[in-house]
Design a protein around this motif. Structure first.
Motif, PDB file in Angstrom:
ATOM      1  N   ARG A 104       6.093  96.342  26.704  1.00 38.38           N
ATOM      2  CA  ARG A 104       5.465  96.553  25.487  1.00 38.38           C
ATOM      3  C   ARG A 104       3.862  95.890  25.351  1.00 38.38           C
ATOM      4  NH1 ARG A 104      10.337  95.184  22.807  1.00 38.38           N
ATOM      5  NH2 ARG A 104       9.529  93.028  22.288  1.00 38.38           N
ATOM      6  N   THR A 105       3.987  94.786  26.284  1.00 37.82           N
ATOM      7  CA  THR A 105       2.483  94.135  26.207  1.00 37.82           C
ATOM      8  C   THR A 105       1.405  94.765  26.358  1.00 37.82           C
ATOM      9  OG1 THR A 105       3.994  92.217  27.240  1.00 37.82           O
ATOM     10  CG2 THR A 105       1.586  92.129  27.514  1.00 37.82           C
TER      11      THR A 105
ATOM     12  N   GLU B  49      -3.311  97.794  23.987  1.00 42.36           N
ATOM     13  CA  GLU B  49      -4.060  99.049  23.970  1.00 42.36           C
ATOM     14  C   GLU B  49      -3.986  99.966  22.674  1.00 42.36           C
ATOM     15  OE1 GLU B  49      -2.231 101.334  27.057  1.00 42.36           O
ATOM     16  OE2 GLU B  49      -3.401 100.537  28.787  1.00 42.36           O
ATOM     17  N   ALA B  50      -2.999  99.873  22.047  1.00 40.36           N
ATOM     18  CA  ALA B  50      -3.023 100.395  20.561  1.00 40.36           C
ATOM     19  C   ALA B  50      -4.075  99.817  19.653  1.00 40.36           C
ATOM     20  CB  ALA B  50      -1.793 100.581  20.232  1.00 40.36           C
ATOM     21  N   ARG B  51      -3.940  98.398  19.856  1.00 36.73           N
ATOM     22  CA  ARG B  51      -4.914  97.525  18.820  1.00 36.73           C
ATOM     23  C   ARG B  51      -6.401  97.768  19.225  1.00 36.73           C
ATOM     24  NH1 ARG B  51      -3.832  93.304  16.022  1.00 36.73           N
ATOM     25  NH2 ARG B  51      -5.370  91.997  17.135  1.00 36.73           N
TER      26      ARG B  51
ATOM     27  N   THR C 208      -9.493  93.108  20.724  1.00 36.43           N
ATOM     28  CA  THR C 208     -10.796  93.067  21.485  1.00 36.43           C
ATOM     29  C   THR C 208     -10.562  93.234  22.938  1.00 36.43           C
ATOM     30  OG1 THR C 208     -10.359  90.695  22.202  1.00 36.43           O
ATOM     31  CG2 THR C 208     -11.572  91.135  19.941  1.00 36.43           C
ATOM     32  N   LEU C 209     -11.617  93.728  23.794  1.00 32.24           N
ATOM     33  CA  LEU C 209     -11.248  93.786  25.208  1.00 32.24           C
ATOM     34  C   LEU C 209     -10.658  92.791  26.081  1.00 32.24           C
ATOM     35  CD1 LEU C 209     -11.988  95.720  27.677  1.00 32.24           C
ATOM     36  CD2 LEU C 209     -14.130  94.615  27.882  1.00 32.24           C
ATOM     37  N   ALA C 210     -11.345  91.553  25.489  1.00 27.31           N
ATOM     38  CA  ALA C 210     -10.726  90.355  26.196  1.00 27.31           C
ATOM     39  C   ALA C 210      -9.096  90.343  25.935  1.00 27.31           C
ATOM     40  CB  ALA C 210     -11.212  89.191  25.517  1.00 27.31           C
ATOM     41  N   GLU C 211      -8.642  90.483  24.842  1.00 24.25           N
ATOM     42  CA  GLU C 211      -7.066  90.578  24.363  1.00 24.25           C
ATOM     43  C   GLU C 211      -6.623  91.563  25.383  1.00 24.25           C
ATOM     44  OE1 GLU C 211      -7.061  91.281  20.420  1.00 24.25           O
ATOM     45  OE2 GLU C 211      -7.264  89.184  19.787  1.00 24.25           O
TER      46      GLU C 211
END
Length: 419
Positions: free
Chosen positions: A351-352, A357-359, A366-369
């Motif tokens: 799921r990680t 990616e969905a968020r 954010t891209l960093a996340e």
């Protein structure tokens, strides 16, 4: 059977497939130390036969008056010669032969223990090498897949930036991450090349020979439980302890032999002697005269060597006990840590990245996340592969220290791989 321990990313047509038992036997048979130890066992057995043999007799002959027989005895030719022919038979009085046989037998036990130790070390090295190669293959696959995924993601962001649908900074950041992932994948491939070459060497193969080792299931007949340990009644004293004990026995036998040699041996002699044209029986006895004290010094030196060997045996026993305790603790901790790799862990792993990616696609993340989530997943995969290799290595190390057979059960693993 579990999935094979695939040691290369590709499986060429000339791949050598070996069962775990075949691989362990091959490594033990081809290890230079084991080959040398086997030869030394034969040499030690030959020395036992030599020690059992009695001392050879001595034969001496002397002729006198040669060339002056008539002047001395009044007879010419052979009849005028004088001399003797004597046979001597050495007799060891102090027990030299028994001490020599005991020492040779102790050396044979030491050679056998050395051979067992070399066999165990070769088998442990094979388990460690196979586990390391499997780990490196898994890490290389994960790193390659991650590099490919980031390369595709960076390309997508570049296209979006070119179309004005995203910031150019995010595309640049993704491009850097893709470059770092590609470099990391290259390092993983290099590590895999090294570990597969080392494994091929342990098996007596060319460095470029592709190998697959098939591991048994832990629940198969002859398999092992979670710790990979056979039944306790299959254990015997560790080879290193057997070796130290045999060396102590050999040193004590050497001390006995030195003490026996301090007792002068007798050499009874019998023969014939001709003097003044009369031939008669010659009887005599010879012995050494221990005047200069060399035998006493040798006896004292051997006694001290025996004390030193006994101290080394006691030290080896204490060291092995400490090492075994540490190995048992290490394996117990690894087994406990393995409980984390359960169904919940696998679900979280799956799921990680998907959630991140969905968020990100929804504009909530954010891209960093997203990049952090990908790194976390890759680190988790690396941790799992490393743990599997460490657990196999710990099993093999404990088996050797405990005197248990290092067999195919050490490579068993019922945990399915994670991709």
């Amino acid at each position: 059977m579990l999935p094979a321990l695939v040691l290369l990313l590709q499986l060429p047509t000339d791949t050598l497939r070996l069962s775990a038992a075949e691989a362990l036997a091959r490594a033990a048979a081809r290890a230079p130390a084991a080959v040398a130890a086997t030869a030394r066992v034969g040499a030690a057995e030959a020395r036992v036969s030599a020690a059992r043999a009695w001392t050879d007799p001595t034969l001496s002959a002397a002729a006198e008056n040669v060339g002056a027989a008539r002047a001395v005895t009044g007879e010419s030719g052979v009849a005028g010669l004088e001399g003797q022919v004597v046979l001597g038979v050495p007799i060891a009085v102090g027990g030299d032969r028994g001490a020599a046989v005991a020492g040779a037998r102790a050396e044979t036990r030491a050679a056998a223990a050395t051979r067992r130790l070399a066999d165990d070390e070769a088998r442990e090295a094979l388990v460690v090498g196979a586990a390391a190669a499997e780990r490196d293959a898994t890490l290389a696959r994960s790193a390659t897949a991650e590099a490919a995924a980031l390369r595709r993601f960076a390309g997508a962001l570049e296209r979006r930036a070119a179309e004005g649908r995203s910031a150019g900074g995010e595309a640049a950041r993704a491009a850097l991450e893709a470059s770092l992932a590609a470099t990391a994948a290259a390092r993983r491939d290099a590590a895999l090349a090294g570990s597969t070459a080392r494994l091929a060497h342990l098996l007596g193969l060319d460095a470029g020979m592709p190998v697959v080792i098939e591991a048994p299931r832990c629940t198969e007949p002859g398999g092992a439980g979670a710790a990979g340990a056979p039944a306790a009644d299959e254990a015997s004293p560790p080879a290193a302890l057997e070796l130290a004990a045999a060396r102590a026995d050999a040193a004590r036998a050497a001390a006995r032999l030195a003490a026996a040699r301090a007792v002068p041996d007798l050499v009874p002699q019998i023969g014939v002697r001709r003097t003044a044209a009369v031939t008669g029986l010659f009887v005599g006895v010879g012995t050494e005269l221990p005047v200069f004290g060399g035998t006493r010094a040798a006896s004292e030196a051997s006694r001290l060597e025996a004390e030193a060997a006994e101290a080394e045996r006691a030290g080896a026993a204490a060291r092995l006990a400490a090492e075994r305790h540490a190995a048992e603790r290490t394996l117990a901790l690894l087994e406990a840590a393995g409980q984390r790799f359960d169904a919940a862990w696998r679900a979280a792993l799956a799921r990680t990245v998907g959630a991140a990616e969905a968020r990100y696609d929804a504009g909530e993340g954010t891209l960093a996340e997203l990049l952090d989530a990908r790194r976390a997943r890759l680190a988790a995969l690396d941790d799992f592969a490393t743990w599997r290799a460490e657990r196999r290595a710990a099993r093999a190390h404990l088996a050797r220290l405990a005197g248990r057979p290092l067999d195919a059960a050490l490579l068993c693993d019922d945990l399915p791989p994670v991709e």
